[in-house]
Motif scaffolding. Structure first.
Motif, PDB file in Angstrom:
ATOM      1  N   SER A  75      11.863   5.778  11.053  1.00 36.32           N
ATOM      2  CA  SER A  75      12.820   4.735  10.679  1.00 36.32           C
ATOM      3  C   SER A  75      13.155   4.782   9.196  1.00 36.32           C
ATOM      4  CB  SER A  75      12.265   3.354  11.034  1.00 36.32           C
ATOM      5  OG  SER A  75      11.076   3.074  10.309  1.00 36.32           O
ATOM      6  N   ASN A  76      12.269   5.377   8.394  1.00 30.35           N
ATOM      7  CA  ASN A  76      12.489   5.453   6.947  1.00 30.35           C
ATOM      8  C   ASN A  76      11.971   6.805   6.451  1.00 30.35           C
ATOM      9  OD1 ASN A  76      12.713   5.152   4.198  1.00 30.35           O
ATOM     10  ND2 ASN A  76      11.161   3.527   4.032  1.00 30.35           N
ATOM     11  N   PRO A  77      12.852   7.778   6.289  1.00 29.97           N
ATOM     12  CA  PRO A  77      12.413   9.131   5.878  1.00 29.97           C
ATOM     13  C   PRO A  77      11.620   9.159   4.584  1.00 29.97           C
ATOM     14  CG  PRO A  77      14.698   9.172   6.617  1.00 29.97           C
ATOM     15  CD  PRO A  77      14.309   7.723   6.535  1.00 29.97           C
ATOM     16  N   SER A  78      11.775   8.145   3.737  1.00 29.79           N
ATOM     17  CA  SER A  78      11.032   8.123   2.475  1.00 29.79           C
ATOM     18  C   SER A  78       9.767   7.279   2.566  1.00 29.79           C
ATOM     19  CB  SER A  78      11.931   7.602   1.348  1.00 29.79           C
ATOM     20  OG  SER A  78      12.363   6.277   1.626  1.00 29.79           O
ATOM     21  N   ALA A  79       9.349   6.924   3.767  1.00 25.50           N
ATOM     22  CA  ALA A  79       8.164   6.087   3.952  1.00 25.50           C
ATOM     23  C   ALA A  79       6.927   6.755   3.360  1.00 25.50           C
ATOM     24  CB  ALA A  79       7.943   5.805   5.435  1.00 25.50           C
ATOM     25  N   THR A  80       6.055   5.931   2.780  1.00 24.31           N
ATOM     26  CA  THR A  80       4.816   6.431   2.167  1.00 24.31           C
ATOM     27  C   THR A  80       3.570   5.931   2.891  1.00 24.31           C
ATOM     28  OG1 THR A  80       4.694   4.544   0.662  1.00 24.31           O
ATOM     29  CG2 THR A  80       5.929   6.481  -0.091  1.00 24.31           C
ATOM     30  N   GLY A  81       3.746   4.932   3.758  1.00 21.63           N
ATOM     31  CA  GLY A  81       2.589   4.309   4.397  1.00 21.63           C
ATOM     32  C   GLY A  81       1.962   3.207   3.582  1.00 21.63           C
ATOM     33  N   ASP A  82       2.523   2.918   2.406  1.00 20.54           N
ATOM     34  CA  ASP A  82       1.958   1.881   1.541  1.00 20.54           C
ATOM     35  C   ASP A  82       2.166   0.494   2.136  1.00 20.54           C
ATOM     36  OD1 ASP A  82       1.249   3.806  -0.262  1.00 20.54           O
ATOM     37  OD2 ASP A  82       2.923   3.452  -1.629  1.00 20.54           O
ATOM     38  N   TYR A  83       1.206  -0.388   1.938  1.00 17.96           N
ATOM     39  CA  TYR A  83       1.360  -1.792   2.292  1.00 17.96           C
ATOM     40  C   TYR A  83       0.703  -2.635   1.212  1.00 17.96           C
ATOM     41  CZ  TYR A  83      -3.578  -2.344   3.520  1.00 17.96           C
ATOM     42  OH  TYR A  83      -4.953  -2.416   3.450  1.00 17.96           O
ATOM     43  N   SER A  84       1.116  -3.878   1.122  1.00 15.18           N
ATOM     44  CA  SER A  84       0.494  -4.828   0.213  1.00 15.18           C
ATOM     45  C   SER A  84       0.692  -6.226   0.782  1.00 15.18           C
ATOM     46  CB  SER A  84       1.111  -4.743  -1.191  1.00 15.18           C
ATOM     47  OG  SER A  84       0.524  -5.704  -2.060  1.00 15.18           O
ATOM     48  N   VAL A  85      -0.399  -6.900   1.073  1.00 13.46           N
ATOM     49  CA  VAL A  85      -0.353  -8.271   1.585  1.00 13.46           C
ATOM     50  C   VAL A  85      -0.901  -9.181   0.495  1.00 13.46           C
ATOM     51  CG1 VAL A  85      -1.134  -9.863   3.364  1.00 13.46           C
ATOM     52  CG2 VAL A  85      -0.646  -7.475   3.948  1.00 13.46           C
ATOM     53  N   GLY A  86      -0.048 -10.026  -0.047  1.00 17.44           N
ATOM     54  CA  GLY A  86      -0.446 -10.875  -1.162  1.00 17.44           C
ATOM     55  C   GLY A  86      -0.385 -12.347  -0.823  1.00 17.44           C
ATOM     56  N   GLY A  87      -0.467 -13.164  -1.866  1.00 19.37           N
ATOM     57  CA  GLY A  87      -0.398 -14.602  -1.681  1.00 19.37           C
ATOM     58  C   GLY A  87      -1.588 -15.184  -0.962  1.00 19.37           C
ATOM     59  N   LEU A  88      -2.779 -14.571  -1.113  1.00 17.91           N
ATOM     60  CA  LEU A  88      -3.970 -15.018  -0.404  1.00 17.91           C
ATOM     61  C   LEU A  88      -4.833 -15.906  -1.288  1.00 17.91           C
ATOM     62  CD1 LEU A  88      -4.940 -11.616   1.267  1.00 17.91           C
ATOM     63  CD2 LEU A  88      -3.779 -13.545   2.360  1.00 17.91           C
ATOM     64  N   LEU A  89      -5.442 -16.891  -0.674  1.00 16.51           N
ATOM     65  CA  LEU A  89      -6.422 -17.729  -1.366  1.00 16.51           C
ATOM     66  C   LEU A  89      -7.754 -16.999  -1.473  1.00 16.51           C
ATOM     67  CD1 LEU A  89      -5.632 -21.110   0.425  1.00 16.51           C
ATOM     68  CD2 LEU A  89      -5.179 -20.573  -1.979  1.00 16.51           C
ATOM     69  N   PRO A  90      -8.644 -17.385  -2.386  1.00 18.44           N
ATOM     70  CA  PRO A  90      -9.969 -16.763  -2.437  1.00 18.44           C
ATOM     71  C   PRO A  90     -10.689 -16.930  -1.099  1.00 18.44           C
ATOM     72  CG  PRO A  90      -9.587 -18.133  -4.367  1.00 18.44           C
ATOM     73  CD  PRO A  90      -8.461 -18.406  -3.427  1.00 18.44           C
ATOM     74  N   GLY A  91     -11.423 -15.884  -0.685  1.00 15.90           N
ATOM     75  CA  GLY A  91     -12.148 -15.961   0.578  1.00 15.90           C
ATOM     76  C   GLY A  91     -12.444 -14.598   1.138  1.00 15.90           C
ATOM     77  N   SER A  92     -12.969 -14.570   2.367  1.00 16.36           N
ATOM     78  CA  SER A  92     -13.318 -13.329   3.060  1.00 16.36           C
ATOM     79  C   SER A  92     -12.261 -13.020   4.108  1.00 16.36           C
ATOM     80  CB  SER A  92     -14.685 -13.464   3.735  1.00 16.36           C
ATOM     81  OG  SER A  92     -15.705 -13.643   2.773  1.00 16.36           O
ATOM     82  N   TYR A  93     -11.854 -11.740   4.164  1.00 19.74           N
ATOM     83  CA  TYR A  93     -10.781 -11.327   5.052  1.00 19.74           C
ATOM     84  C   TYR A  93     -11.168 -10.052   5.794  1.00 19.74           C
ATOM     85  CZ  TYR A  93      -8.116 -14.667   2.309  1.00 19.74           C
ATOM     86  OH  TYR A  93      -7.696 -15.813   1.684  1.00 19.74           O
ATOM     87  N   PHE A  94     -10.535  -9.862   6.954  1.00 24.56           N
ATOM     88  CA  PHE A  94     -10.701  -8.651   7.755  1.00 24.56           C
ATOM     89  C   PHE A  94      -9.313  -8.073   8.006  1.00 24.56           C
ATOM     90  CE2 PHE A  94     -14.252 -11.398   8.476  1.00 24.56           C
ATOM     91  CZ  PHE A  94     -15.343 -10.546   8.493  1.00 24.56           C
TER      92      PHE A  94
END
Length: 360
Positions: free
Chosen positions: A226-245
């Motif tokens: 879908s995107n020939p220049s795709a890199t596989g990068d992701y970034s999920v932000g806006g999170l509060l302090p804590g433990s995540y999976f």
């Protein structure tokens, strides 16, 4: 179709069938509606009322399906960075009606480029106003329920009664419902083929869970098809302090084995997200990088379920299939098409020997 300058509309060349007609425009101030035999009725998405059905026969011309639309309420305010006052994108303003157990209608968040948002055509009433992330763009800001209540999943918070109640009146604009947002913590990395170099050839998805295993947010990761220049990068932000999976995989339409960080297979919806994988512990505004996934290729199981006597698909009940590995543990599952009886495993499985069990 669209109306002309006189308000007239028509649909042509329709097949004989049953139809519904809905009127909507996210850019105007009118409430979305559906035509019914008893008149215009507020409507946006769920199950249409029975009186909205318009049966159309071969060669029939059905006329008189007129709409008399009502002006809605309007809400506006700031959606900006708390420090520099710049407009915040990739986050939506949502409304939860205080008199309903339903989360509410979707209204398009319209931004003017200067940090002001507007929702139009809102049904008059009392609401709690909250923010939700956009899964198609990285958002670094902590969502909130109005007024100044930070939350990872703000629809839950609004549903539970947190936040100020805002009164919206028909034909009137309620202004000053402002959000000044702070930067949160983030988790970032790459979703790649198991060679560690090439991004997936299909779109993928990264999902974040809390320490109870509840889904918090997700982000679509573009694939090379879908995107020939795709890199596989992701970034999920806006999170509060804590433990995540963190979980990553394709969208279920390919053969990549879904995983939890770090290298734990998760090929079905019941996998233990908050038990069998590695937590990522974040402090305030911490930027955790290199949470990478190298996804292996697997296989899928398919077949057909039919009535033993008639040989026909079973469509009276919701059928499903579960797969078990050689140790007798659940390894995956599939939903069954009620019209054809066919199924295919929802997620790819590792090479091996499996057994299958049906149920409803």
């Amino acid at each position: 179709t669209y109306t002309d300058a006189t308000g007239y509309y028509e649909f042509i060349s329709l097949a004989d069938d049953d139809y519904y007609i809905k009127a909507s425009n996210p850019s105007d101030d009118y409430i979305d509606a559906i035509w019914t035999a008893t008149g215009t009725t507020y409507f946006q998405g769920a199950e249409p009322p029975l009186l909205a059905v318009i049966p159309l026969a071969v060669g029939q011309q059905s006329t008189g399906h007129d709409f008399h639309l009502s002006l809605g309420a309007k809400i506006t305010g700031l959606l900006v960075d708390a420090v520099n006052g710049q407009q915040v994108n990739h986050i939506s303003v949502e409304l939860h009606p205080t008199n309903s157990s339903y989360y509410g209608w979707y209204y398009e968040t319209q931004l003017n480029g200067l940090g002001q948002y507007t929702l139009r055509g809102v049904i008059p009433g009392t609401y709690r106003v909250y923010l939700s992330r956009n899964i198609f763009g990285s958002n670094p800001y902590i969502p909130e329920v109005y007024n100044n209540i930070q939350c990872n999943v703000c629809d839950y918070s609004a549903f539970e009664g947190l936040g100020d109640v805002v009164q919206l009146n028909q034909g009137a604009t309620t202004s000053g419902i402002d959000f000044r947002l702070e930067l949160g913590a983030s988790i970032s990395g790459r979703v790649l083929n198991n060679d560690g170099v090439v991004p997936l050839n299909v779109d993928g998805k990264v999902v974040i869970y809390d320490n109870n295993g509840d889904l918090l947010t997700q982000e679509i990761v573009s694939g090379s098809s879908s995107n020939p220049s795709a890199t596989g990068d992701y970034s999920v932000g806006g999170l509060l302090p804590g433990s995540y999976f963190v979980q990553a995989g394709d969208l279920g339409n390919a053969f990549f084995i879904r995983e939890l960080y770090d290298n734990v297979d998760c090929p079905y919806s019941g996998c233990q997200r908050a038990i069998g994988s590695s937590p990522i512990n974040l402090g305030p505004a911490e930027q955790r990088r290199n949470i990478n996934f190298l996804l292996d290729y697997g296989g899928k199981i398919s077949g057909k379920i039919t009535d033993f006597i008639t040989g026909l698909p079973i469509n009276q009940y919701r059928q499903f299939v579960q797969f078990y590995d050689s140790n007798g543990l659940v390894a995956g599952g599939a939903e069954v098409n009620p019209m054809t009886g066919e199924y295919i495993s929802s997620r790819a499985l590792r090479p091996g020997v499996y057994t299958a069990r049906t149920g409803s």
